[in-house]
Design an enzyme around this catalytic site. Structure first.
Site, short mmCIF file in Angstrom:
data_model
loop_
_atom_site.label_atom_id
_atom_site.label_comp_id
_atom_site.label_asym_id
_atom_site.label_seq_id
_atom_site.Cartn_x
_atom_site.Cartn_y
_atom_site.Cartn_z
N LEU A 195 0.88 -1.24 0.08
CA LEU A 195 0.05 0.17 0.14
C LEU A 195 0.90 1.27 0.03
O LEU A 195 0.79 2.00 0.95
CB LEU A 195 -1.01 0.09 1.15
CG LEU A 195 -2.35 -1.13 0.72
CD1 LEU A 195 -2.89 -1.22 2.20
CD2 LEU A 195 -3.10 -0.66 -0.31
N HIS A 196 1.54 1.41 -1.02
CA HIS A 196 2.43 2.83 -1.39
C HIS A 196 1.32 3.82 -1.63
O HIS A 196 0.04 3.40 -1.86
CB HIS A 196 3.46 2.39 -2.28
CG HIS A 196 4.73 2.08 -1.98
ND1 HIS A 196 5.56 2.20 -2.82
CD2 HIS A 196 4.95 1.31 -0.80
CE1 HIS A 196 6.98 1.52 -2.16
NE2 HIS A 196 6.35 1.24 -0.73
N ALA A 197 1.96 4.97 -1.90
CA ALA A 197 0.97 6.27 -1.98
C ALA A 197 -0.17 5.79 -3.22
O ALA A 197 -1.15 6.15 -2.82
CB ALA A 197 1.90 7.40 -2.37
N ARG A 198 0.22 5.44 -4.29
CA ARG A 198 -0.61 5.32 -5.38
C ARG A 198 -1.66 4.13 -5.05
O ARG A 198 -2.98 4.51 -5.23
CB ARG A 198 0.04 4.94 -6.58
CG ARG A 198 -0.39 5.94 -7.85
CD ARG A 198 0.51 5.80 -8.83
NE ARG A 198 0.11 5.99 -10.19
CZ ARG A 198 0.82 5.95 -11.16
NH1 ARG A 198 2.23 5.81 -11.06
NH2 ARG A 198 0.12 5.81 -12.50
N ALA A 225 -2.53 2.89 -2.42
CA ALA A 225 -3.42 3.40 -1.11
C ALA A 225 -4.38 4.64 -1.65
O ALA A 225 -5.52 4.64 -1.28
CB ALA A 225 -2.53 4.14 -0.19
#
Lengths: 92, 568
Positions: free
Chosen positions: A14-17, A19
């Site tokens: 769950l990296h920024a994108r 997420a």
């Protein structure tokens, strides 16, 4: 309340994108959704809260949905996670 | 007093100007106290967060054309600004009598602390992103000017570190260059500086202490040199270099939208490698004349079920729409046992590089292959503005694979009632057996695209990712040039054209030598198109051929490279 545990399949977890993709889907559902990893539970509509869970590929997360048609919303969120949260299904 | 220090060159170009120190963005300001009742203060906060998100969406949109994927950082920032938890956490603070600006700083600060504490370097780095967003909101609420308040003339920005927003908002006409104390050439700020054409040096430790009060600073973003109060000789040399760099930049910019050709007018198609939607705008902006390698793996990876024909056709159609009237070459699925697909269950292999991958996989999974070909054929049929659509098969090692793959494409096209007239069939030349069999394969295809990365790996039995042996390969080894010449000669004898994709094509001198050998299409990362176009336009085909032939007769790769260097 309905809940299901899934394993994160997309490469970055769950990296920024991803997420952002997940939080936006929760927002669009109009439902109260919580996300749990280990002993931490957060409001899944909040991209920052989802980020702070620090989820990586292979981590298990539990999605909990409240309200009417919780089953349908849960199923679509689970399938979103399984399809790679935009990192697989739709080329970026 | 003059001083000199050296950092890491992060974006080429020479910049000379008055130093201007940029402070880190303020994420907190002294609490001014609420300007109205809590309800009004919450409304102000909401409006500021919406404005920040709007500004960030606009910035992402603006950057997407020049920076492609890099622009997505601003979409992530916009999502942070509109996170509902930020307002939820700020609300009770406002109710307790704090101002909107103090409350939002505290809310972002709480998330920042959680991210900064992460053991993951990636998450910890997001803390800086959050500061960038927080500073924007604080700026909006406190009415602080957020632009650069620059002195007259051109300035050189000095900073400990620049945030992505600070970099994207640099007024290009007033800022000659950028020097930062920290950062690496792969940081967001460095990548943005390169795509914006702003000379930049990073990792110049101590520059703030030495240069902050100076009257003039000169930097070379290629070498990493930073000169503070340079003496007359140094200044003259750097001024001359600045002139050359600027002339070069202008020439590249002008050349990038001209068709690719040699000085005597021989057309060479200069096209882009495309791995996903985000590459399209960058490719078009960089002057790509089409796409020479559209990867399709992203459609298939990281999902449980295979993509439908419709889903695939929609994506292929989107790529085609970016290049109306141009040639666009799609490579069919190129995966092996090292990247297993959940819907293609296979036994693990001891050596995936030599196992069932590329066309071998497609031919063993007829439905998967058929669906992809059907989607490509439909996307071609519906493509706006026309143009040639190429279908290219990866990891071909034998003639019979080409015959089988082609006949499947013909069958599917016939099934769909689509003529193959506007569709070209090609193969990647990346396995030595295919390179040697070029004369046997050529009659069955319209084009070859030499994949130099894999060709070198298989030719020398060297895994490029193993640093200890990586240097055993070089595309400039005379025998590699001989092999490419063999491919070209056998292809052209059958009217089959030859392109090159892979890192090799983006090295201007090597690319020029390939043209000298008869290659007529070069596919590369969009950022390299300008330099390659520029070099080709300065030499006629005869001289490129002479240089390429000389390189083939060199003793080794180093000698061959020295010969090619004469083209620069």
């Amino acid at each position: 309340m309905r809940s299901q545990t899934v394993t994160l399949a997309n490469p970055t977890g769950l990296h920024a994108r991803p997420a952002k993709v997940f939080a936006q889907a929760v927002s669009a559902s109009g439902h109260q959704v919580r996300l749990t990893k280990g002993d931490t539970t957060v409001n899944a509509r909040s991209v920052l809260s989802v980020l702070t869970l620090d989820c990586h590929n292979g981590d298990q997360i539990t999605i909990e949905v409240e309200g009417d048609d919780a089953d349908g919303v849960l199923a679509s969120l689970v399938s979103l996670v399984e399809s790679g949260l935009g990192e697989g299904g739709a080329p970026s | 007093m003059s001083a000199e220090l050296t950092g890491i060159g992060a974006a080429p170009g020479v910049a000379i100007g008055r130093p201007f120190v940029v402070e880190p963005p303020a994420t907190e300001v002294p609490d001014p106290g609420p300007s109205g009742p809590p309800a009004a203060e919450k409304a102000r906060l909401h409006a500021a967060l919406v404005q920040a998100a709007d500004e960030l969406h606009a910035m992402a949109e603006r950057m997407r054309a020049v920076a492609g994927e890099e622009a997505e950082i601003f979409e992530a920032h916009a999502a942070f600004a509109t996170d509902p938890e930020v307002e939820d956490q700020a609300a009770p603070l406002i109710d307790a009598g704090r101002s909107a600006v103090a409350a939002v700083s505290a809310a972002f600060g709480a998330f920042r602390a959680l991210l900064a504490a992460s053991s993951s370097e990636y998450m910890a780095a997001r803390a800086a992103d959050l500061d960038d967003v927080c500073a924007r909101v604080v700026g909006i609420l406190s009415g602080v000017s957020r632009g650069y308040d620059l002195p007259e003339g051109r300035s050189v920005l000095l900073a400990r570190e620049l945030t992505p927003s600070q970099t994207a908002e640099i007024p290009r006409d007033r800022i000659a260059g950028v020097v930062t104390e920290t950062g690496s050439p792969t940081s967001h700020a460095a990548i943005l500086a390169r795509t914006l054409g702003i000379p930049a040096v990073v990792g110049a430790t101590g520059v703030l202490a030495v240069a902050a009060g100076a009257s003039i600073v000169a930097v070379d973003g290629r070498t990493g040199e930073v000169h503070v109060e340079p003496d007359a000789d140094v200044l003259a040399a750097l001024t001359a270099r600045a002139g050359q760099e600027e002339a070069r930049r202008v020439a590249l910019e002008a050349a990038s939208h001209e068709p690719g050709r040699t000085a005597d007018g021989v057309a060479v198609e200069l096209v882009a490698n495309v791995a996903g939607r985000d590459d399209l705008a960058a490719a078009v902006a960089a002057g790509a004349e089409g796409a020479g390698l559209v990867r399709t793996e992203l459609l298939f990876q990281d999902r449980r079920t295979e993509p439908s024909v419709d889903e695939q056709a929609a994506y292929y159609g989107e790529v085609l729409a970016a290049f109306p009237g141009r040639r666009v070459v799609f490579r069919t699925l190129d995966v092996g046992a090292d990247k297993p697909l959940p819907f293609v269950v296979r036994e693990p292999e001891p050596n995936p590089a030599l196992g069932v991958r590329g066309i071998r996989l497609s031919l063993r999974r007829p439905k998967l292959f058929e669906d992809q070909l059907r989607a490509l054929v439909r996307a071609h049929r519906d493509r706006p503005g026309g143009g040639v659509t190429g279908v290219m098969f990866p990891l071909v090692s034998r003639v019979d694979e080409v015959v089988a793959a082609r006949s499947e494409l013909e069958r599917v096209a016939g099934d769909e009632g689509v003529s193959l007239d506007g569709i070209e069939v090609g193969v990647m030349i990346e396995v030595p057996s295919a390179a040697l069999a070029a004369g046997r394969i050529a009659p069955h295809v319209d084009f070859f695209s030499v994949g130099t990365n894999d060709l070198l790996q298989y030719l020398f039995a060297v895994d490029r990712l193993v640093a200890e042996v990586a240097e055993l390969t070089d595309v400039c080894e005379p025998l590699v040039l001989d092999l490419i010449a063999h491919v070209v000669d056998n292809a052209t004898a059958h009217g089959t054209w030859v392109g090159v994709c892979g890192e090799t094509a983006s090295d201007p001198e090597v690319a020029a030598a390939l043209v000298g050998l008869g290659v007529r299409e070069l596919s590369m990362v969009p950022g390299a198109l300008g330099e390659v176009k520029d070099l080709l336009r300065r030499h006629d085909l005869a001289s490129l051929t002479t240089v390429a032939e000389d390189a083939r007769h060199a003793g080794d790769a180093a000698e061959a490279r020295a010969i090619l260097a004469k083209l620069a």
